[in-house]
Design a protein around this motif. Structure first.
Motif, short mmCIF file in Angstrom:
data_model
loop_
_atom_site.label_atom_id
_atom_site.label_comp_id
_atom_site.label_asym_id
_atom_site.label_seq_id
_atom_site.Cartn_x
_atom_site.Cartn_y
_atom_site.Cartn_z
N ILE A 1 0.84 -1.21 0.00
CA ILE A 1 0.00 0.00 0.00
C ILE A 1 0.87 1.25 0.00
CG2 ILE A 1 -1.64 1.36 1.37
CD1 ILE A 1 -2.83 -1.34 2.28
N LEU A 2 1.89 1.27 0.84
CA LEU A 2 2.76 2.44 0.92
C LEU A 2 3.57 2.63 -0.36
CD1 LEU A 2 4.02 2.13 4.60
CD2 LEU A 2 2.34 3.74 3.70
N ASP A 3 4.02 1.54 -0.96
CA ASP A 3 4.77 1.63 -2.22
C ASP A 3 3.90 2.18 -3.35
OD1 ASP A 3 7.12 0.73 -1.11
OD2 ASP A 3 6.82 -1.37 -1.74
N SER A 4 2.59 1.89 -3.30
CA SER A 4 1.70 2.35 -4.36
C SER A 4 1.59 3.87 -4.41
CB SER A 4 0.31 1.73 -4.20
OG SER A 4 -0.36 2.29 -3.08
N VAL A 5 1.90 4.53 -3.29
CA VAL A 5 1.86 6.00 -3.26
C VAL A 5 3.25 6.61 -3.12
CG1 VAL A 5 -0.50 6.17 -2.42
CG2 VAL A 5 1.35 5.99 -0.79
N GLY A 6 4.28 5.80 -3.30
CA GLY A 6 5.64 6.31 -3.33
C GLY A 6 6.28 6.52 -1.98
N ILE A 7 5.82 5.81 -0.95
CA ILE A 7 6.40 5.95 0.38
C ILE A 7 7.22 4.71 0.68
CG2 ILE A 7 5.91 6.13 2.85
CD1 ILE A 7 3.34 7.59 2.09
N GLU A 8 8.47 4.94 1.09
CA GLU A 8 9.34 3.83 1.47
C GLU A 8 9.08 3.49 2.93
OE1 GLU A 8 14.07 3.03 1.87
OE2 GLU A 8 13.39 4.27 0.19
N ALA A 9 8.81 2.22 3.21
CA ALA A 9 8.44 1.79 4.56
C ALA A 9 9.67 1.57 5.43
CB ALA A 9 7.62 0.51 4.48
N ASP A 10 9.59 2.03 6.67
CA ASP A 10 10.61 1.79 7.68
C ASP A 10 10.20 0.54 8.45
OD1 ASP A 10 12.58 1.92 9.61
OD2 ASP A 10 11.65 3.58 10.69
N ASP A 11 11.03 -0.50 8.40
CA ASP A 11 10.66 -1.79 8.98
C ASP A 11 10.41 -1.74 10.48
OD1 ASP A 11 10.69 -3.14 6.55
OD2 ASP A 11 12.84 -3.58 6.68
N THR A 12 11.17 -0.94 11.22
CA THR A 12 10.97 -0.90 12.67
C THR A 12 9.62 -0.27 13.04
OG1 THR A 12 12.27 1.14 12.76
CG2 THR A 12 13.38 -0.91 13.34
N ARG A 13 9.28 0.80 12.38
CA ARG A 13 7.98 1.44 12.64
C ARG A 13 6.84 0.55 12.17
NH1 ARG A 13 8.96 7.80 11.17
NH2 ARG A 13 10.52 8.16 12.76
N LEU A 14 7.04 -0.09 11.05
CA LEU A 14 6.03 -0.98 10.50
C LEU A 14 5.76 -2.15 11.44
CD1 LEU A 14 4.21 -1.65 8.10
CD2 LEU A 14 6.15 -2.76 7.04
#
Length: 115
Positions: free
Chosen positions: A26-39
């Motif tokens: 979902i985040l990649d679809s809007v151009g946001i790189e996910a931070d694994d620790t927060r995720l």
């Protein structure tokens, strides 16, 4: 906040227990790189919980938060330190606002656009 929003989107889409890959998609679809620790933090906090119940609990907590508390604190602090100085300053500000409004109404010099 974006991780929570993506989690909510995934759960509203029918996935009751979204995983990291679902949220990353979902985040990649809007151009946001996910931070694994927060995720992982979001997933661990919401795992096994009903999203609607979590939202309802949040509404209950928000209801107990005082709205406009900063104004009351500012006025009580001013009253404690200056007493009548705060109301006098507020009255002066109101007078200045009224003067500005009357000056703006005179800008048309008595002529309207369609007169």
């Amino acid at each position: 906040m974006r991780y929570v929003a993506a989690y909510l989107l995934a759960s509203l889409g029918g996935n009751e227990n979204p995983e990291a890959k679902d949220i990353k998609k979902i985040l990649d679809s809007v151009g946001i790189e996910a931070d694994d620790t927060r995720l992982e933090k979001v997933i661990s906090e919401l795992k096994g919980k009903n999203v609607n119940e979590v939202i309802a609990t949040g509404y209950g907590k928000l209801a107990s938060v005082p709205a406009g508390g900063a104004v009351a604190v500012a006025s009580s602090a001013a009253a404690g330190s200056g007493g009548a100085a705060a109301p006098a300053a507020a009255a002066e500000e109101k007078k200045e606002e009224k003067k500005e409004e009357s000056e703006e109404s005179d800008d048309d010099m008595g002529f309207g656009l369609f007169d």
